[in-house]
Write a protein that holds these residues in place. Structure first.
Motif, PDB file in Angstrom:
ATOM      1  N   ASP A  21       8.075  67.164  64.090  1.00  0.00           N
ATOM      2  CA  ASP A  21       9.234  67.851  64.657  1.00  0.00           C
ATOM      3  C   ASP A  21       8.876  69.173  65.328  1.00  0.00           C
ATOM      4  OD1 ASP A  21      10.881  65.826  63.680  1.00  0.00           O
ATOM      5  OD2 ASP A  21      11.183  66.855  61.756  1.00  0.00           O
ATOM      6  N   ILE A  22       7.622  69.581  65.240  1.00  0.00           N
ATOM      7  CA  ILE A  22       7.203  70.854  65.828  1.00  0.00           C
ATOM      8  C   ILE A  22       7.017  70.676  67.335  1.00  0.00           C
ATOM      9  CG2 ILE A  22       5.468  72.685  65.821  1.00  0.00           C
ATOM     10  CD1 ILE A  22       7.063  72.488  63.221  1.00  0.00           C
ATOM     11  N   PRO A  23       7.691  71.467  68.161  1.00  0.00           N
ATOM     12  CA  PRO A  23       7.581  71.311  69.625  1.00  0.00           C
ATOM     13  C   PRO A  23       6.144  71.520  70.105  1.00  0.00           C
ATOM     14  CG  PRO A  23       9.417  72.758  69.041  1.00  0.00           C
ATOM     15  CD  PRO A  23       8.637  72.542  67.780  1.00  0.00           C
ATOM     16  N   PRO A  24       5.742  70.798  71.161  1.00  0.00           N
ATOM     17  CA  PRO A  24       4.373  70.933  71.686  1.00  0.00           C
ATOM     18  C   PRO A  24       3.994  72.362  72.044  1.00  0.00           C
ATOM     19  CG  PRO A  24       5.440  69.007  72.637  1.00  0.00           C
ATOM     20  CD  PRO A  24       6.499  69.734  71.847  1.00  0.00           C
ATOM     21  N   ALA A  25       4.928  73.126  72.621  1.00  0.00           N
ATOM     22  CA  ALA A  25       4.610  74.506  73.007  1.00  0.00           C
ATOM     23  C   ALA A  25       4.275  75.346  71.785  1.00  0.00           C
ATOM     24  CB  ALA A  25       5.777  75.124  73.772  1.00  0.00           C
ATOM     25  N   LEU A  26       4.965  75.103  70.681  1.00  0.00           N
ATOM     26  CA  LEU A  26       4.710  75.858  69.462  1.00  0.00           C
ATOM     27  C   LEU A  26       3.379  75.440  68.828  1.00  0.00           C
ATOM     28  CD1 LEU A  26       6.091  78.088  67.837  1.00  0.00           C
ATOM     29  CD2 LEU A  26       7.114  76.309  66.414  1.00  0.00           C
ATOM     30  N   ARG A  27       3.070  74.160  68.907  1.00  0.00           N
ATOM     31  CA  ARG A  27       1.773  73.695  68.422  1.00  0.00           C
ATOM     32  C   ARG A  27       0.651  74.389  69.188  1.00  0.00           C
ATOM     33  NH1 ARG A  27       1.995  67.145  67.474  1.00  0.00           N
ATOM     34  NH2 ARG A  27       4.000  67.030  66.382  1.00  0.00           N
ATOM     35  N   HIS A  28       0.833  74.495  70.499  1.00  0.00           N
ATOM     36  CA  HIS A  28      -0.187  75.151  71.316  1.00  0.00           C
ATOM     37  C   HIS A  28      -0.301  76.626  70.959  1.00  0.00           C
ATOM     38  CE1 HIS A  28      -2.915  75.551  74.678  1.00  0.00           C
ATOM     39  NE2 HIS A  28      -2.215  76.583  75.135  1.00  0.00           N
ATOM     40  N   GLY A 134       3.372  81.965  59.051  1.00  0.00           N
ATOM     41  CA  GLY A 134       3.632  83.057  59.980  1.00  0.00           C
ATOM     42  C   GLY A 134       5.114  83.288  60.190  1.00  0.00           C
ATOM     43  N   GLU A 135       5.871  82.205  60.227  1.00  0.00           N
ATOM     44  CA  GLU A 135       7.314  82.310  60.401  1.00  0.00           C
ATOM     45  C   GLU A 135       7.954  83.049  59.229  1.00  0.00           C
ATOM     46  OE1 GLU A 135      11.000  81.522  62.449  1.00  0.00           O
ATOM     47  OE2 GLU A 135       8.886  81.598  63.022  1.00  0.00           O
ATOM     48  N   ILE A 136       7.545  82.710  58.016  1.00  0.00           N
ATOM     49  CA  ILE A 136       8.116  83.359  56.836  1.00  0.00           C
ATOM     50  C   ILE A 136       7.766  84.844  56.832  1.00  0.00           C
ATOM     51  CG2 ILE A 136       7.578  83.620  54.377  1.00  0.00           C
ATOM     52  CD1 ILE A 136       8.728  80.407  56.177  1.00  0.00           C
ATOM     53  N   ALA A 137       6.520  85.191  57.150  1.00  0.00           N
ATOM     54  CA  ALA A 137       6.112  86.598  57.181  1.00  0.00           C
ATOM     55  C   ALA A 137       6.950  87.391  58.175  1.00  0.00           C
ATOM     56  CB  ALA A 137       4.625  86.706  57.537  1.00  0.00           C
ATOM     57  N   CYS A 138       7.135  86.841  59.366  1.00  0.00           N
ATOM     58  CA  CYS A 138       7.867  87.568  60.409  1.00  0.00           C
ATOM     59  C   CYS A 138       9.352  87.657  60.098  1.00  0.00           C
ATOM     60  CB  CYS A 138       7.646  86.902  61.768  1.00  0.00           C
ATOM     61  SG  CYS A 138       5.950  87.030  62.366  1.00  0.00           S
ATOM     62  N   ARG A 139       9.931  86.609  59.523  1.00  0.00           N
ATOM     63  CA  ARG A 139      11.360  86.641  59.195  1.00  0.00           C
ATOM     64  C   ARG A 139      11.653  87.647  58.079  1.00  0.00           C
ATOM     65  NH1 ARG A 139      15.243  82.792  60.422  1.00  0.00           N
ATOM     66  NH2 ARG A 139      14.681  81.440  62.174  1.00  0.00           N
ATOM     67  N   ILE A 140      10.816  87.676  57.068  1.00  0.00           N
ATOM     68  CA  ILE A 140      11.021  88.677  56.021  1.00  0.00           C
ATOM     69  C   ILE A 140      10.795  90.069  56.585  1.00  0.00           C
ATOM     70  CG2 ILE A 140      10.150  89.526  53.808  1.00  0.00           C
ATOM     71  CD1 ILE A 140       9.615  86.608  53.029  1.00  0.00           C
ATOM     72  N   GLY A 141       9.839  90.198  57.497  1.00  0.00           N
ATOM     73  CA  GLY A 141       9.628  91.478  58.169  1.00  0.00           C
ATOM     74  C   GLY A 141      10.839  91.917  58.969  1.00  0.00           C
ATOM     75  N   ASN A 142      11.453  90.993  59.693  1.00  0.00           N
ATOM     76  CA  ASN A 142      12.678  91.321  60.434  1.00  0.00           C
ATOM     77  C   ASN A 142      13.769  91.835  59.507  1.00  0.00           C
ATOM     78  OD1 ASN A 142      11.772  90.654  63.008  1.00  0.00           O
ATOM     79  ND2 ASN A 142      12.553  88.560  62.937  1.00  0.00           N
ATOM     80  N   ALA A 143      13.848  91.245  58.320  1.00  0.00           N
ATOM     81  CA  ALA A 143      14.931  91.579  57.390  1.00  0.00           C
ATOM     82  C   ALA A 143      14.809  92.991  56.822  1.00  0.00           C
ATOM     83  CB  ALA A 143      14.959  90.571  56.250  1.00  0.00           C
ATOM     84  N   VAL A 144      13.592  93.538  56.803  1.00  0.00           N
ATOM     85  CA  VAL A 144      13.409  94.856  56.201  1.00  0.00           C
ATOM     86  C   VAL A 144      13.008  95.931  57.219  1.00  0.00           C
ATOM     87  CG1 VAL A 144      12.838  93.901  53.941  1.00  0.00           C
ATOM     88  CG2 VAL A 144      10.999  94.350  55.581  1.00  0.00           C
ATOM     89  N   SER A 145      12.911  95.546  58.483  1.00  0.00           N
ATOM     90  CA  SER A 145      12.532  96.523  59.525  1.00  0.00           C
ATOM     91  C   SER A 145      13.769  97.255  60.033  1.00  0.00           C
ATOM     92  CB  SER A 145      11.844  95.804  60.686  1.00  0.00           C
ATOM     93  OG  SER A 145      10.594  95.300  60.291  1.00  0.00           O
ATOM     94  N   ILE A 260       7.483  83.144  64.981  1.00  0.00           N
ATOM     95  CA  ILE A 260       6.040  83.077  65.191  1.00  0.00           C
ATOM     96  C   ILE A 260       5.716  82.675  66.631  1.00  0.00           C
ATOM     97  CG2 ILE A 260       5.817  80.678  64.426  1.00  0.00           C
ATOM     98  CD1 ILE A 260       3.337  83.623  63.793  1.00  0.00           C
ATOM     99  N   GLY A 261       6.675  82.060  67.307  1.00  0.00           N
ATOM    100  CA  GLY A 261       6.483  81.744  68.719  1.00  0.00           C
ATOM    101  C   GLY A 261       6.479  82.970  69.602  1.00  0.00           C
TER     102      GLY A 261
END
Length: 445
Positions: A21-28, A134-145, A260-261
């Protein structure tokens, strides 16, 4: 009934995610991130800090089964993850998620490489786990920034521990509940302070984020549990280290909107917020065609983060990589900003030191994060200005695949791997089809 907690929502997302289910652009983009990450690690293979980390972790670890990038020795999984995280982050040349200023790959990718090599897992598995971590790291970062970073927490190290735990949980095949607990366990390990950035203590917190991810996932696999609201609870990690968290920034749009994209890559080995300073000064140098002695004063305007990070006395190479004054001097005096331009010989260069004294930092809260306005006053009274809001390497002006490959070659040459660079690049681009990591790791050892 109340909805799922942040950890529970993330656990369901990670455990339920399907590579198909991961889009090709994100895989790249995952391959681009790992190409940049590995190149940065190879570039520091001969650095004394990396050699010291290898020596220390060898004395603390178990059976040496995992490759350390650019080294002749192997370490246990946690030791290799620690050293590879340190190596990739050492020169401030690694990737950046600008909204949080997290460097996602350094804490997240090394433990995944360690587990995948040790377990004979596929290249696709590590790409998938990296995107999720990477997605989890960035989302938690967004929540506390931005309050978290402003209070002195080094967000790459703190949020990186969550991402590492989530990615490792995926590779271990943990259930949604176990993954939630792994993320919750990471909340008790997520640490690192901004005060230590100009010192080797920064390296320890980045390396710990990587190895703590492995530990959290393995404890969760053995049945250890964390509080359901370990992140956002009244006495949870987020409130203990910052303001009231924006939980929606963690949970909304999972699998639909990928943070992460938005990962970016640096053309200069310096903090991401200094790239606009360098670009603006390079543009002014080209426009003015004036010798350094003809410049009387330089003013660099930026947001609060730029000044908080970069208005500093430059004593060593770590200071130089996060200095407004040094960045401006490189752009206007040398006309380039490569790895050597941030090392000790450049710090001690009398011409650069004299020019740094001409540079003043000015707060302009109207400028967005990552932007800079540079004003030059010449000795003859003329004034010239350059504004850069989207520097090279930013989300709006991303580095191309060819530019990332060129950067990799330069880093590989610094680490003594020029003869293997082409094969290494090819193996990274081919990760999605690789049945295991044996080919790539053989090239990196």
């Amino acid at each position: 009934m109340p909805g799922p907690t942040a950890s529970e929502a993330l656990g369901r997302f990670v455990a339920g995610s399907d590579w198909r289910d991961i889009p090709p652009a994100l895989r790249h983009e995952a391959k681009r991130s790992l190409l940049n990450h590995i190149g940065c690690a190879l570039g520091t293979a001969r650095d004394p800090a990396v050699r010291t980390a290898v020596r220390v972790m060898r004395g603390l670890g178990g059976a040496p089964r995992v490759t350390v990038f650019g080294q002749s020795t192997r370490l246990d999984a946690m030791g290799a993850a620690f050293v590879n995280a340190v190596a990739s982050n050492l020169l401030d040349y690694d990737d950046t998620h600008l909204n949080t200023v997290i460097h996602p790959a350094a804490p997240v990718a090394p433990p995944l490489f360690a587990l995948a090599e040790q377990g004979g897992l596929s290249g696709a598995a590590i790409l998938h786990a990296f995107l999720l971590g990477g997605e989890i790291a960035c989302r938690i970062g967004n929540a506390v920034s931005p309050g978290h970073y402003a209070r002195g927490w080094h967000i790459t190290s703190t949020c990186g521990a969550f991402g590492a735990a989530a990615g490792c949980a995926k590779l271990l095949g943990l259930s949604a509940g176990q993954t939630a607990h792994a993320i919750g366990i990471a909340s008790s390990q997520a640490a690192g302070t901004v005060e230590n950035l100009p010192s080797a203590a920064k390296n320890v917190s980045v390396g710990n984020a990587a190895r703590h991810g492995i530990m959290a996932a393995f404890f969760a696999a053995e049945g250890w549990e964390a509080a359901p609201a370990a992140i956002e609870g009244p006495l949870g990690w987020a409130r203990a280290t910052g303001d009231v968290p924006d939980v929606a920034a963690i949970t909304e749009g999972l699998g639909e909107r990928w943070e992460i994209g938005r990962n970016t890559y640096k053309p200069y080995p310096a903090g991401i917020v200094f790239h606009s300073v360098i670009d603006a000064c390079l543009a002014l140098r080209d426009r003015l065609r004036a010798p350094p002695e003809a410049i009387a004063a330089v003013s660099v305007a930026g947001d609060a983060l730029l000044l908080a990070r970069g208005d500093r006395v430059v004593r060593n190479e770590r200071d130089a990589r996060v200095s407004i004054h040094h960045s401006a001097a490189l752009g206007l005096v040398r006309g380039h900003a490569g790895v050597a331009d941030f090392e000790m010989p450049a710090v001690a260069d009398p011409a650069l030191a004299a020019f740094r004294a001409k540079v003043a930092a000015v707060l302009d809260p109207s400028l967005p994060r990552g932007a800079a306005r540079v004003t030059v006053r010449l000795a003859d009274g003329r004034v010239e200005e350059a504004l850069v809001t989207t520097p090279r390497g930013s989300e709006a002006r991303p580095m191309s695949d060819a530019e990332l490959e060129a950067k990799f070659r330069d880093n590989a040459a610094m680490g003594g791997f020029a003869d293997r660079a082409e094969a290494q690049i090819a193996a990274i681009w081919a990760l999605e089809e690789a049945p295991d990591l044996s080919c790539l790791m053989g090239l990196l050892a």
